[in-house]
Design an enzyme around this catalytic site. Structure first.
Site, PDB file in Angstrom:
ATOM      1  CE  LYS A  74      -5.513   1.709  -1.399  1.00 20.35           C
ATOM      2  NZ  LYS A  74      -4.510   0.959  -0.629  1.00 20.35           N
ATOM      3  CG  HIS A  75     -10.916   1.129  -0.639  1.00 27.94           C
ATOM      4  ND1 HIS A  75     -10.466   2.412  -0.383  1.00 27.94           N
ATOM      5  CD2 HIS A  75     -10.016   0.287  -0.053  1.00 27.94           C
ATOM      6  CE1 HIS A  75      -9.355   2.356   0.342  1.00 27.94           C
ATOM      7  NE2 HIS A  75      -9.059   1.072   0.547  1.00 27.94           N
ATOM      8  CG  ASP A  89      -9.493  -3.408   1.920  1.00 25.78           C
ATOM      9  OD1 ASP A  89      -8.309  -3.656   2.216  1.00 25.78           O
ATOM     10  OD2 ASP A  89     -10.046  -2.330   2.169  1.00 25.78           O
ATOM     11  NE  ARG A 149       1.084   0.041   4.256  1.00 25.33           N
ATOM     12  CZ  ARG A 149       0.144   0.406   5.103  1.00 25.33           C
ATOM     13  NH1 ARG A 149       0.461   1.170   6.138  1.00 25.33           N
ATOM     14  NH2 ARG A 149      -1.112   0.029   4.946  1.00 25.33           N
ATOM     15  CG  ASP A 156      -1.942  -1.060   1.243  1.00 25.25           C
ATOM     16  OD1 ASP A 156      -2.787  -1.052   0.343  1.00 25.25           O
ATOM     17  OD2 ASP A 156      -1.910  -1.916   2.153  1.00 25.25           O
ATOM     18  CG  HIS A 182      -9.257  -1.106   8.746  1.00 28.75           C
ATOM     19  ND1 HIS A 182      -9.483  -0.087   7.843  1.00 28.75           N
ATOM     20  CD2 HIS A 182      -8.144  -1.751   8.316  1.00 28.75           C
ATOM     21  CE1 HIS A 182      -8.545  -0.115   6.916  1.00 28.75           C
ATOM     22  NE2 HIS A 182      -7.721  -1.109   7.177  1.00 28.75           N
ATOM     23  NE  ARG A 197      -6.060   5.594   2.823  1.00 28.20           N
ATOM     24  CZ  ARG A 197      -6.626   4.404   3.062  1.00 28.20           C
ATOM     25  NH1 ARG A 197      -7.403   4.248   4.141  1.00 28.20           N
ATOM     26  NH2 ARG A 197      -6.448   3.406   2.238  1.00 28.20           N
TER      27      ARG A 197
END
Length: 655
Positions: free
Chosen positions: A236-237, A333, A146, A138, A249, A206
């Site tokens: 996404k998404h 996801d 990351r 990601d 989440h 985001r």
């Protein structure tokens, strides 16, 4: 008359005589040019032959992308996977997975992550996998990043604030090049969600914008940049995660609305990017009862829930593949998120996803120890048994495997992995990732993101001789970021040495905050609002907003000027209207060290340093414009229903 006939005959005889004596040579034959060779379309590999030679378990493994964030060989002491453990190497050598996704826990340094990916690809090469691993990550830029040593850029909303999609393309290309250098080939980005709900707890900055066309333009540019950098992209998404106030989440979001309503907003960016050659689309764990009406009995609550997009054949096969004509890879996801894990049994989720048209199942089970490996092995066997029994459509599985292999072929990773000369690749990656040239591009784009929405009395730029300025930052870890900006200002002669100080108000009491700015002519308060719930000063969550109110009040009593810099949710720009000037920079990431000291080899979130630099630089006019509407607020932080600062609004120094 007789004389005329004789004259004509004479002329004709003479002409014939000349023709016979002076006969012209035959013309040279003209050579026909060789026809242009017709380039035959690449038929690609024999997919049918490859797939028919695979066992059902091998097919199922090809449709999985597990994560290995941490691991314990004894089940007690866990550590981040930065070097491939023997147990996981054995798993990769037995099972030909479609790919692996890595996270920040896996990436300590450029050389380390390059070697780890090499270890994974080398282990996979010993399996029956017909290709290499898709190495996914990601890497959205901004707050979701990351690669610890890479170039972060300003994040999507910041990029959109520049008004120029070419900056998004540059960001995508540099991110793509850095990913490819260390061994990644698949970026789970860009985010195409339209942030049309200011209370969204997970998408917010985001997202590029609350305007679908803006999201489409910047998302497409970012995707093209990734492709130019040499990696695949996943949108996404799908079909849209922006219009919700629940995080999938930790909960199970519901978005009301018909297909027609979605098509007029949320689907616009996805359609633009799938038409432009997107490699993959990631699904959202969100219920859309206006589109998918099939239900399932939640395993935790016992209530009927709508099938989310991830498990919906209506949405994946009907809308995405049918209505929109998408032929690439569909990836879920993470399946261990609560929206799925808390409502569906593991096997039912797998069955529904594959029958719906999913090609890659992301993080099907947690793999953190030997018991996790056993669960993943059992998962493969149990899903394969459902395929053999026809509970999962074998034709759907074969079609999914073909799409995964086709994507790998397009990336050039359906060939055997060449793991030779890894140290040469490590040195090349260390030279490229986070290099000074990349950070310079990042810095210039970041300066263009700064959006000024209020500037009373020419408060900005700060260039009054003899002024003392205090910068208040909301976290101790942001002190380095602010001090980096100050040192750059001093270095460039924008401020006198020692005239600007930085103070953290992380956990500070009201009195401490007020006292820290007592002697300042200018007070800059960097605000980090992660939820609109924190803007109510009468609640426990709103204690920080209360403190900021008191600092603004006290500073004005001392005849100080107050500037608020919103560094996360831009909606708090409406909350602190008592400030003399307000700027928005759309990102709050920290720096561990001054990047000049460590040769730019660390991640540097540029938003705050660039914005602070601009506050003092009267020669560089801010050009950022709001990519979202900022609604007006009541004193308790709730929205009034009116727009205070509209999308596209932004001031320069002279306005």
């Amino acid at each position: 008359m007789k004389k005329l006939l004789i004259l004509i005959l004479t002329v004709l005889l003479m002409a014939g005589s000349f023709a016979g004596c002076g006969k012209q040579p035959d013309p040279e034959p003209v050579e026909e040019p060789d026809p242009e060779p017709v380039e035959e379309p690449d038929p690609g590999p024999d997919y049918e032959g490859i797939i028919s030679s695979m066992t059902t378990e091998e097919k199922v493994a090809q449709l999985l992308m597990p994560a290995f964030r941490s691991y314990s060989s004894d089940g007690y002491s866990y550590s981040n996977v930065t070097v491939l453990p023997e147990d996981l190497a054995g798993l990769l050598g037995r099972r030909g997975f479609g790919g692996v996704i890595l996270f920040a826990e896996n990436a300590e340094s450029t050389g380390q992550i390059t070697r780890l990916i090499d270890q994974m690809q080398t282990a996979n090469a010993g399996s029956t996998n017909p290709g290499q691993l898709l190495m996914g990550v990601d890497q959205e830029g901004g707050m979701i990043y990351r690669l610890a040593t890479g170039t972060k850029f300003s994040g999507n909303m910041g990029l959109a604030a520049t008004g120029d999609p070419s900056g998004a393309r540059i960001a995508g290309e540099i991110i793509g090049k850095e990913l490819k250098a260390v061994g990644f080939n698949f970026d789970l980005a860009p985010v195409l969600d339209v942030n049309n709900n200011p209370a969204n707890p997970v998408i917010n900055i985001r997202s590029f914008s609350d305007d679908p066309e803006t999201v489409a333009a910047f998302g497409k540019a970012f995707m093209e940049g990734l492709h130019s950098g040499g990696v695949a992209a996943s949108l996404k998404h799908f079909p849209g995660h922006g219009n919700t106030s629940t995080d999938s989440h930790t909960g199970f979001p519901v978005i009301e609305g018909t297909y027609e309503e979605l098509a007029e907003a949320e689907l616009i960016p996805f359609r633009a990017c799938t038409d432009a050659g997107a490699d993959a689309v990631m699904t959202a764990h969100i219920q859309y009862p206006g589109i998918e009406t099939d239900t399932y009995t939640s395993v935790s609550s016992g209530r009927q829930v709508c099938l989310p997009a991830t498990l919906s054949k209506t949405i994946i096969t009907g809308v995405l593949r049918g209505e929109m004509g998408f032929k690439g890879v569909v990836i879920t996801d993470a399946m261990n998120m609560d929206a799925i894990a808390a409502n569906f049994s593991t096997m039912d989720a797998a069955k529904l996803a594959l029958n719906a048209g999913v090609d890659l199942i992301l993080m099907p089970v947690n793999v953190q120890d030997k018991s996790g490996i056993d669960k993943l092995e059992a998962y493969i066997r149990d899903v394969a048994a459902m395929v053999d029994a026809g509970t999962i459509d074998p034709a759907m599985v074969d079609a999914a495997v073909k799409r995964v292999l086709t994507m790998k072929y397009g990336l050039g990773i359906l060939e055997p992995y060449d793991g030779s000369d890894i140290e040469t690749r490590v040195r090349a990656a260390e030279e490229l990732v986070g290099c000074e040239a990349h950070h310079q591009e990042e810095w210039e784009i970041a300066k263009n993101t700064l959006t000024i929405v209020k500037n009373e009395g020419g408060t900005l730029p700060i260039n009054r001789e003899g002024d003392r300025t205090v910068i208040l930052v909301p976290r101790d870890s942001l002190v380095v970021s602010a001090k980096y900006a100050v040192s750059m200002l001093e270095q460039d002669g924008k401020v006198p040495s020692g005239s600007v100080s930085v103070v953290s108000y992380d956990g500070a009491y009201t009195w401490d905050m007020v006292n820290s700015v007592r002697d300042a002519h200018n007070v800059i308060i960097v605000t980090r609002t992660w939820s609109v719930n924190t803007l109510n000063p009468g609640t426990t969550d709103g204690v920080t907003s209360y403190n900021i109110d008191q600092v603004i009040k006290a500073a004005h009593q001392n005849n100080s000027r107050v500037i608020v810099l919103s560094c996360y949710l831009p909606y708090d720009a409406a909350r602190y209207q008592a400030a003399d000037a307000i700027g928005v920079c759309y990102g709050f990431g920290t720096m561990s060290e001054d990047p000049r000291v460590v040769d730019h080899k660390i991640d540097m979130t540029p938003n705050i340093p660039a914005a602070l630099y601009m506050f003092f630089d009267g020669t560089d006019n801010p050009t950022g414009k709001l990519p979202v509407d900022i609604p007006a607020m009541y004193a308790d932080g709730s929205f009034t229903g009116e727009v205070l600062y509209p999308r596209g609004y932004g001031l320069g120094w002279s306005e």
